[in-house]
Scaffold this motif. Structure first.
Motif: not given
Length: 805
Positions: A359, A362, A454, A458
């Motif tokens: 996490s 990211s 995700r 991203s």
């Protein structure tokens, strides 16, 4: 005396045999010479090929004699027979690559037979065409041409092309070259006309036909340009231990991983390897091929175990090496007993720390992709290098390259390559309709970690096909981000987190197939397991849900849509239940008909005996799981009915390392007793016919189970003899019964340890009698017999009465 000399001793045209063999470029063993001679006579009888060597006419007498006396010659020299019941590649095993001209002459094609003969004439004409000093032909030129012609006869699109031609259009080497050059254009026309999608085989065929031009260009006067290739090692000898877990040292020896090490902590967790040997006896290898057993399954029990470490010199080296060897053996035993107990697994705290690291990465401004790469490694049990090469599929119909992982954005699924068993023998197409198809290259697994969301976040909904491919020094960067002082979190442990959980839920074999990561305990078991994709998805989803529950702190349940088409992953030749039931029924019907004729003819009892022997071997194999390398039958002398066990040795070696103990099913006893009663009466008939001694000391002078050939002589029931009778009922090799037993018992819920006890699959430390084992044989026996009872009912197995008198 060699084969040529033996054949000369019975031929009237013996003076022509050696020049004839040289003309058709035959191997010294003259393997399948009768079939090749049949083609040779057909070629010489088909006139009109410009450039076909006129010398061929002088060898017609010897070829005609070989064909006309084929039955007599085949009895005297069996290897020369034209065994058309088996695939040509099996009959020519061992000589196709070294003798491509001779091998091609054995092949036949049902589509446009005369046209195919023209292509066979072409390779012989090319070999005997005079060439100038500036032109040189290589062995590989003939190999490429022979392979192209063989594939034309094997691939449906190639046969269609051949049917579209008249043999008169292939009347010279130049004509053959022109037609082959036009082959890709013909394919394009067919694709456009019928909207065809080419299969992998058809794509390989097109490439191979293009490679075949070099031979024809050289003999027809065209200029040829050869590439100066840098010498490289053989593809068959792998020096690095990759995802397959093994490395070939030479054609006979290979290294195989026995304990998975940790590259980031090699002192504490070194890799343990073993040096193993494949069978090198030609007779044994031939019997294994008839049985349907890969050479890598039948490795020598004697193995050399070692690990990589540095030691001091002199006495200290000897002492430390001795302890290292003991430690290596202990590590193997510990890992094989229960893989998830390994300290290389991630515990709950490690998983929570990993989630925090992913996490944080990211959300970081600098290289947020690293967090996504770690998620790929975790979800697909991939190394950093494999995760970096992941492809994103963004539309229906996209297919990832072989051996690579992918993520499908449209279905939110992972595509993981299926573990490749790298078969060294050709798969028979005749087996496809009666056994579980395991030809898929990728396995689709559900995404329970919301990786797709995700990924889109991203990359702001604009995801490249290869999102991580441009990250440099990826392993070093990841290692710096995740490792701590205690080394409880390493890249190797992240990579193995899912696969170890899967192995604990089911077994290492299924984990190996599912995630394409070789686990040492799965070694031989891989060749006997073919589980449905839906089962794999269930197990994977459960493992991922466990990890998601730990990291999120709340209960996560797995849910996903199942596929309507049932697909299987794993070993080939695992038969369908319905097919086995049909085979057993057909055998019973054939036995009933043969039994009614026993008293009518002088040799009818021989036919009945052979059928009855095949039935006894085939049916008993489903309750013993015996390997049929040495003797395919468990007799009364190998049973202890009071203890309920059978003890036998079923591998082709002289030692006792392969002796194994299995639970004794009542059907095993009943079949053995009835066969032995039948055998006693058959021995009396053989004695009366003068085929065995009347004053033999006991019935044990002969094998406990045997067949009788057409001359009334008994022969051992080896795989090569069994397959001739079994093929009339099923195209599957006899070893397929072991594949069915293992797979079916696992599907019934029988524990893997119990299944392996029956199958004889026990690595170091796994057998029930090992000091590190905590299993009771009688508990395993109870479990196994309950599963076998179900198999007996499903397949309709029962005792059939043998000959009456």
């Amino acid at each position: 005396m060699n084969t040529t000399s033996e054949l000369e001793s019975i031929l009237a045209n013996k003076d022509l045999l050696r020049p004839y063999a040289a003309f058709i470029h035959a191997p010294p063993c003259l393997q399948a010479l009768i079939g090749v001679s049949e083609t040779f006579l057909a070629m010489t009888a088909l006139p009109g090929f410009d450039g076909f060597p006129t010398d061929a006419q002088q060898y017609i007498p010897v070829a005609r004699e070989i064909v006309s006396r084929c039955i007599e010659i085949a009895k005297f020299l069996p290897r020369l027979a034209a065994d058309r019941q088996n695939p040509a590649v099996r009959v020519l095993h061992g000589i196709i690559g070294d003798y491509p001209i001779y091998a091609l002459l054995y092949f036949r094609c049902s589509a446009n037979w005369e046209g195919f003969l023209r292509l066979q004439q072409a390779i012989l004409a090319a070999k005997h065409t005079p060439l100038g000093p500036e032109v040189t032909l290589k062995h590989s030129d003939f190999q490429s041409f022979g392979l192209a012609v063989r594939q034309i006869s094997e691939v449906s699109l190639g046969r269609s092309w051949l049917e579209s031609l008249d043999q008169s259009e292939l009347c010279s080497l130049q004509c053959v070259k022109d037609k082959l050059r036009a082959f890709p254009n013909w394919i394009d026309d067919q694709r456009n006309e019928h909207s065809l999608e080419l299969t992998k085989k058809e794509k390989r065929l097109i490439n191979q036909v293009k490679n075949a031009h070099l031979l024809l260009n050289a003999v027809t006067g065209d200029k040829i340009i050869r590439k100066n290739l840098i010498a490289k090692r053989s593809a068959g000898i792998r020096e690095a231990l990759g995802t397959r877990g093994r490395s070939d040292v030479n054609p006979h020896d290979f290294m195989e991983i026995r304990v998975l090490g940790d590259a980031d902590d090699p002192q504490e967790y070194p890799e343990v390897w073993a040096l193993c040997r494949r069978p090198d006896n030609e007779n044994t290898k031939r019997e294994l091929e008839y049985l349907g057993v890969e050479s890598d399954e039948a490795t020598d029990r004697l193995e050399f175990i070692f690990l990589s470490c540095r030691v001091a010199s002199g006495m200290a080296e000897a002492v430390q090496a001795k302890f290292a060897a003991r430690g290596a053996a202990k590590k193997i035993e510990m890992q094989n007993q229960f893989l998830p107990m390994s300290t290389q697994c991630l515990n709950d705290e490690d998983l929570k720390n990993l989630t925090g690291i992913m996490s944080n990465l990211s959300e970081a401004k600098e290289q947020p992709d690293l967090g996504l790469v770690l998620r790929v490694m975790l979800a697909t049990s991939s190394s950093a290098t494999r995760a970096q090469k992941m492809r994103v599929l963004q539309s229906n119909g996209d297919i990832p390259a072989a051996g690579t992982i992918a993520y499908d954005l449209t279905t939110s699924e992972w595509l993981v390559p299926v573990h490749d068993l790298e078969f060294k023998t050709v798969t028979s197409e005749a087996c496809n309709g009666v056994s579980r198809l395991t030809s898929d290259t990728h396995l689709r697994l559900p995404d329970l970690f919301h990786f797709g969301q995700r990924l889109l976040y991203s990359f702001r909904n604009s995801v490249p096909d290869y999102p991580f491919i441009e990250i440099n020094w990826i392993e070093e960067k990841l290692r710096n981000k995740v490792e701590n002082k205690e080394k409880s979190l390493t890249l190797a442990r992240i990579e193995r987190a899912i696969i170890f959980r899967v192995a604990s839920q089911v077994e290492p074999t299924q984990a190996t197939f599912m995630l394409d990561k070789y686990l040492p305990p799965s070694s031989a078991r891989r060749y006997y397991t073919a589980i449905s994709v839906s089962k794999y998805r269930d197990v994977y989803a459960k493992a991922c849900a466990e990890i998601a529950s730990i990291t999120s702190g709340k209960k996560i349940t797995a849910s996903w849509e199942s596929h309507s088409r049932e697909i299987y992953i794993g070993a080939r030749y695992c038969p369908f239940t319905d097919h086995i039931r049909d085979v057993v029924g057909s055998m019973k019907s054939a036995l009933k008909s043969a039994k009614a004729c026993v008293q009518r003819g002088k040799t009818a009892w021989i036919k009945f005996h052979n059928l009855y022997t095949i039935y006894a071997i085939y049916t008993q194999g489903f309750v013993t799981a015996i390997r049929s390398i040495v003797e395919p039958f468990v007799n009364s002398g190998q049973m202890s009915q009071s203890l309920g066990i059978a003890i036998f040795r079923d591998k082709g070696c002289d030692d006792e390392f392969h002796t194994r103990t299995v639970p004794l099913h009542s059907l095993t006893v009943d079949i053995a007793r009835e066969y032995e009663r039948h055998r006693s009466l058959i021995l009396n008939r053989l004695e009366d016919a003068g085929r065995i001694k009347k004053n033999r000391t006991s019935e044990n002078d002969l094998p406990s189970i045997f067949l009788i050939n057409q001359d009334g002589v008994w022969v051992e029931a080896r795989p090569s003899a069994i397959v001739k009778h079994l093929n009339q009922f099923t195209p599957l090799p006899l070893n397929s019964n072991r594949k069915y037993v293992r797979t079916r018992l696992l599907e019934m819920g029988v524990s893997p340890h119990a299944v392996d006890t029956l199958m004889g699959h026990a690595n170091r430390g796994e057998a029930f009698w090992e000091h590190s084992s905590t299993s009771c044989f009688y508990d395993l026996k109870k479990e196994i017999l309950a599963g076998l009872d179900e198999i007996v009912i499903e397949l309709g197995l029962c005792v059939v009465r043998g000959i009456i008198r």
